[in-house]
Every structure is written in C-alpha cells, then in structure tokens.
Design an enzyme around this catalytic site. Structure first.
Site, PDB file in Angstrom:
ATOM      1  N   LYS A  22       0.836  -1.204   0.000  1.00 19.16           N
ATOM      2  CA  LYS A  22       0.000   0.000   0.000  1.00 19.16           C
ATOM      3  C   LYS A  22       0.868   1.250   0.000  1.00 19.16           C
ATOM      4  O   LYS A  22       0.672   2.153  -0.809  1.00 19.16           O
ATOM      5  CB  LYS A  22      -0.903   0.012   1.243  1.00 19.16           C
ATOM      6  CG  LYS A  22      -1.514   1.382   1.531  1.00 19.16           C
ATOM      7  CD  LYS A  22      -2.371   1.386   2.771  1.00 19.16           C
ATOM      8  CE  LYS A  22      -1.655   1.615   4.070  1.00 19.16           C
ATOM      9  NZ  LYS A  22      -1.450   3.018   4.468  1.00 19.16           N
ATOM     10  N   ASN A  23       1.833   1.307   0.905  1.00 21.18           N
ATOM     11  CA  ASN A  23       2.583   2.555   1.079  1.00 21.18           C
ATOM     12  C   ASN A  23       3.602   2.803  -0.034  1.00 21.18           C
ATOM     13  O   ASN A  23       4.142   3.904  -0.134  1.00 21.18           O
ATOM     14  CB  ASN A  23       3.251   2.581   2.458  1.00 21.18           C
ATOM     15  CG  ASN A  23       2.222   2.786   3.561  1.00 21.18           C
ATOM     16  OD1 ASN A  23       1.070   3.141   3.280  1.00 21.18           O
ATOM     17  ND2 ASN A  23       2.609   2.555   4.803  1.00 21.18           N
ATOM     18  N   CYS A 116      -4.100  13.203  13.541  1.00 20.82           N
ATOM     19  CA  CYS A 116      -4.876  11.978  13.394  1.00 20.82           C
ATOM     20  C   CYS A 116      -4.685  11.115  14.627  1.00 20.82           C
ATOM     21  O   CYS A 116      -4.014  11.527  15.576  1.00 20.82           O
ATOM     22  CB  CYS A 116      -4.533  11.252  12.103  1.00 20.82           C
ATOM     23  SG  CYS A 116      -3.015  10.359  12.171  1.00 20.82           S
ATOM     24  N   ARG A 121       1.314  14.775  13.353  1.00 22.77           N
ATOM     25  CA  ARG A 121       1.666  14.594  11.957  1.00 22.77           C
ATOM     26  C   ARG A 121       1.643  15.886  11.139  1.00 22.77           C
ATOM     27  O   ARG A 121       0.887  16.018  10.177  1.00 22.77           O
ATOM     28  CB  ARG A 121       0.784  13.520  11.324  1.00 22.77           C
ATOM     29  CG  ARG A 121       0.858  12.221  12.093  1.00 22.77           C
ATOM     30  CD  ARG A 121       0.115  11.102  11.435  1.00 22.77           C
ATOM     31  NE  ARG A 121       0.805  10.571  10.275  1.00 22.77           N
ATOM     32  CZ  ARG A 121       0.289   9.638   9.483  1.00 22.77           C
ATOM     33  NH1 ARG A 121      -0.908   9.172   9.705  1.00 22.77           N
ATOM     34  NH2 ARG A 121       0.977   9.180   8.464  1.00 22.77           N
ATOM     35  N   ASP A 308       4.751   0.731  12.140  1.00 27.01           N
ATOM     36  CA  ASP A 308       3.494   0.121  11.690  1.00 27.01           C
ATOM     37  C   ASP A 308       3.313  -1.308  12.205  1.00 27.01           C
ATOM     38  O   ASP A 308       2.243  -1.890  12.043  1.00 27.01           O
ATOM     39  CB  ASP A 308       3.407   0.137  10.154  1.00 27.01           C
ATOM     40  CG  ASP A 308       3.235   1.555   9.619  1.00 27.01           C
ATOM     41  OD1 ASP A 308       2.849   2.449  10.394  1.00 27.01           O
ATOM     42  OD2 ASP A 308       3.486   1.766   8.413  1.00 27.01           O
ATOM     43  N   ARG A 400      -8.504  -0.111   5.182  1.00 25.45           N
ATOM     44  CA  ARG A 400      -7.623   0.841   4.499  1.00 25.45           C
ATOM     45  C   ARG A 400      -6.290   0.187   4.149  1.00 25.45           C
ATOM     46  O   ARG A 400      -5.634   0.610   3.207  1.00 25.45           O
ATOM     47  CB  ARG A 400      -7.325   2.051   5.401  1.00 25.45           C
ATOM     48  CG  ARG A 400      -8.500   2.962   5.584  1.00 25.45           C
ATOM     49  CD  ARG A 400      -8.114   4.167   6.394  1.00 25.45           C
ATOM     50  NE  ARG A 400      -7.044   4.906   5.727  1.00 25.45           N
ATOM     51  CZ  ARG A 400      -6.469   5.990   6.233  1.00 25.45           C
ATOM     52  NH1 ARG A 400      -6.855   6.446   7.400  1.00 25.45           N
ATOM     53  NH2 ARG A 400      -5.519   6.612   5.584  1.00 25.45           N
TER      54      ARG A 400
END
Ligand code: EPZ
Length: 421
Positions: A22-23, A116, A121, A308, A400
């Site tokens: 994803k990233n 968030c 951030r 993560d 997500r």
C-alpha cells in the site's frame, strides 16, 4: 458499518500470497501526475486507500482503469492542481500531490491534513523542502497554496520523513538539474518510488539511502512498474501466526525488508526461514509453538523496527513469558490499542513514549474497537490467539490497509467472519 467476529484459540496453518505494498503504491500512483503519457502499475492491492487515491487522480483530471491488480492511469483532460479537503481528510497521503503538481505547473493547492489518531503529523518538512526549491507558500481556508517555478536544490530534512522524501523526489523529477535530498528516509517504499521515477525518465541515485539525488526532466514519459510486496502486511501475518501458534508460508514476501522484525521474532522463539526459488527470494515461512519469550523493541526509521508493526507486536508480547518494553519513537500517541488489548486481559502500562507489557498466560475474547489501521491489526492478532469470541468494531480502518484480511486468515484456518455491526 462492518465488524469482524473472531473465534480465537486456533493455530494458523497453510500458505497465502502477500499483496503489493500500500505505502509504495500510493506515491507511485500519485507520481503518474508527472507525465501525460499512460502508466501501468502492477501488483496494486485493492484497498480503500488505493480507491481514495484513484478518486484523487480522477478529480485532478486522469482517467484510471483498474484491471485485476493492474492500474492504468491515462491522460484525460488538462490536470487540475487542487486536492480538495474531502479527499485529504480521508487519506493524508493526498498531500503528496503538492510536489509533482507544483513542479509541473508552478502552482499547487491542497487541504492541510489535520492531526490523526496516531499523532500530530505536521507537514512542515514537506513545505520547507519545497520552499528550498523556490516555492512561495500561503494558506487560505485551511488549504496550503504553493506557487513558483521550482529550481533544483540541496535540501537537508530536519527528520527523515517518508512522505517528505517522496514529495521532494517527485518534485525534483520534473525539474531540470540535480536536486540532492540529505537525511532522506530509507524505507523500501522510497526505493520503489525511485525505480518508478527512473522508469519515467528521471535519473535517480541513492533512493533507499540517506542521500537521494534526482536529476529531473521537464518531459517525463509513461512507464510500467511492479509494486514491491507489502512488508507490513507480511509482518502482521507473521506476528499473527507467532501469537496463535502454528506454521504458515507467505509466498512473495521479501525478507530483506523485514530484518528487524525477523530478528525479534527469532529471539521470541519463532522459527523463521526465507524460502528460496532459483536463487531469489520466494517468501517466508514461520513456525511457532508455545508462549513467546519477551522481546523489547523500539520503533525506528528503516531498517529499524517499523512503527506500523508496533501495535501487532504489543498484542503478541501480551502473551509472553515475562515482561517487555515497547518504545514508540516515530509517532507521539500511537498506543491507543493498549486500552483495547487490556479489555482482552492484556497487562500494559503506558507512559508517554513507552509501554511495559507484562505477559499473561491467556487472552480472552471481548468486544473491542480499532482506532487506526495497525491498531486494528493488533486486535486481530490478539483475537486470533485469545480464548473465546471477539468482536472488532470500526473495521473500515483495517480495510484501508489489509486486502480482505478475513479471507486470508480463514484460508489459514482462523474462524473469522465479517458481519454488520
Ligand atoms: C508513512 O507516513 C506511512 N504512510 C505510515 O504508514 C508510516 O507509519 C510512516 O511513514 C512511518 O514509517 C504512508 O507511506 C502513506 P513520516 P508519513 O513523514 O510519510 C513527523 C500506515 O499505517 N513529521 O515519516 O506520514 C511525523 O509527525 C501508515 O500504513 C513531521 O514532524 O510518515 C512523524 O512523527 C500510518 N513533519 C514522523 O515525522 C513533517 O513534515 C514520521 O512521519 C513530516 C513528518
């Protein structure tokens, strides 16, 4: 809204293939804004954040066609240069459009992402880097507006931010001359973006090291690229198997991207092996029996332990034969999962940047709530290992970042289903 219902306490066994990252896919899709020619991006996971990125590209004027795991980004109409709040608030990576749009058109506007669930951030490093290349900045109605003809430059990042490195590499790719980014982030996703920018016609050296050099061009062409495997998805499934026990093979996983996790898993008592096929990497296998040994970790930029995977690691350490410490050095409030894990019987004492986890012999199923993608993943790890039934709410966070996680885990023997909350 959906929830997951997991009946825990079953070992995981079998083999599954890992999806594309994803990233890595997010900035690569955004980098297609650098050219008017068609681009093909293969191995793109089918996730909510990718759909948001596709909508962003369409809003800006691209035509996007999704065929299986390949995304075709085609020219459609003159590109717009504004990323609206409606999309930025769903996905902060939308801010990555600033670099490529500003470099190409001399103007870009994006809603500023707010804080968030995992931290404040800010995006100051992105903006300062673009200012060093010649951008003038103002804000209007919560949007940041950047203007100016960019010049190549030498930029030193205050902190090795992944997103800022990506934004600046994309901007530099469209600017004639050499830009040097010092103290750049070294994550594998950045190396992948570097390969894509090179395929578009920029000259990129050092992506994946702390000094990236980009020699850009005002005319970049179309390209085809295959996204690297998702190291965080891989890591989550490895930790899930270690926590629930059993033996799992993850086809296509890249061990070179997971050094810190693999060493922590081995120290905890898991057997982890790289699978080889004709000399190259074909994936990873893990086997685990019994409770883990406690292993303390500290999150660091790559090649350190990834932030993560901090939450899933905490879930795993909740079952350890002893006490471990988890230090979060990347985000300032990424411990929201601790209170949810406590609902399942975990013993976690959280102070500002550290958590002390005292292992318990057993977790028990409970209704819990995901606060972000990886906190959600941690709850799944805990629920798979726990005795009895758990319900995980706010599954949209998990969607997500994990493609159909319930079918992957069911294939590995988990009793897990998606239901209406
Ligand atoms: C990327 O976020 C990932 N997202 C995150 O994954 C990941 O947790 C993070 O890198 C760290 O590895 C994507 O790639 C889309 P940073 P990013 O800029 O780029 C501070 C997931 O779960 N900072 O490296 O936003 C920042 O507040 C997500 O998949 C500034 O102070 O991360 C943070 O504390 C979540 N000013 C630290 O740096 C800035 O201008 C690292 O952030 C930029 C960042």
């Amino acid at each position: 809204m959906d929830k997951f219902v997991i009946d825990g306490g079953r070992r995981l066994r079998g083999a599954v293939a890992v999806n594309g990252s994803k990233n890595a896919a997010l900035p690569i899709l955004i980098a297609t804004l650098l050219t008017d020619e068609p681009c093909l991006v293969d191995n793109v996971p089918r996730l909510r954040d990718i759909r948001t990125t596709v909508r962003l590209l369409e809003t800006l004027g691209k035509r996007v066609v999704f065929r299986g795991k390949t995304v075709m980004v085609l020219p459609n109409r003159r590109l717009r240069t504004r990323a609206p709040y409606e999309l930025v608030k769903q996905m902060r990576a939308s801010i990555l459009v600033l670099g490529p749009l500003l470099a190409r058109f001399g103007r870009a506007r994006a809603a500023l992402p707010g804080g968030c669930a995992i931290g404040l951030r800010p995006v100051d490093i992105h903006l300062k880097g673009l200012a060093a290349m010649g951008a003038r900045e103002r804000t209007e109605q919560g949007d940041v507006i950047l203007e100016g003809a960019l010049k190549p430059g030498r930029i030193r990042l205050r902190l090795a931010s992944v997103g800022a490195t990506e934004n600046l590499m994309m901007a530099a790719a469209a600017v004639e001359g050499e830009t040097v980014i010092e103290n750049a982030a070294r994550e594998p996703e950045i190396e992948d973006l570097g390969r894509f920018l090179a395929a578009l016609g920029a000259r990129v050296a050092g992506a994946g090291t702390s000094r990236v050099r980009v020699r850009g061009s005002a005319r970049l062409h179309g390209a085809r690229h295959r996204v690297i495997p998702d190291r965080i998805e891989t890591g989550t499934y490895l930790i899930a198997c270690a926590a629930a026990g059993g033996g799992v093979k993850l086809a296509g996983a890249e061990p070179r991207h997971l050094g810190a996790l693999l060493s922590a898993l081995k120290r905890s008592g898991a057997e982890v092996h790289a699978l080889r096929a004709a000399g190259s990497s074909a994936g990873l296998s893990i086997r685990m029996k019994g409770r883990p040994r406690p292993v303390s970790i500290r999150t660091r930029p790559f090649p350190g332990f990834p932030t993560d995977l901090q939450a899933p690691w905490m879930a795993y350490m909740s079952l350890a034969r002893g006490r471990s410490t988890i230090r979060e050095d990347i985000f300032e409030r990424r411990f929201l999962h601790a209170a949810e894990l406590a609902r399942m019987g975990a013993e976690v004492a959280v102070s500002e940047r550290a958590a002390v986890v005292t292992g318990v012999p057993e977790l028990r199923g409970a209704p819990v709530m995901a606060s972000d993608i990886r906190a959600g993943a941690a709850l799944i790890v805990a629920a798979l290992a726990a005795a009895g039934e758990s319900e995980i709410h706010r599954v949209y966070h998990i969607d997500r970042g994990y493609e159909r996680i319930e079918s992957v885990l069911r294939r590995l023997g988990a009793r897990m289903r998606r239901a209406k909350a």
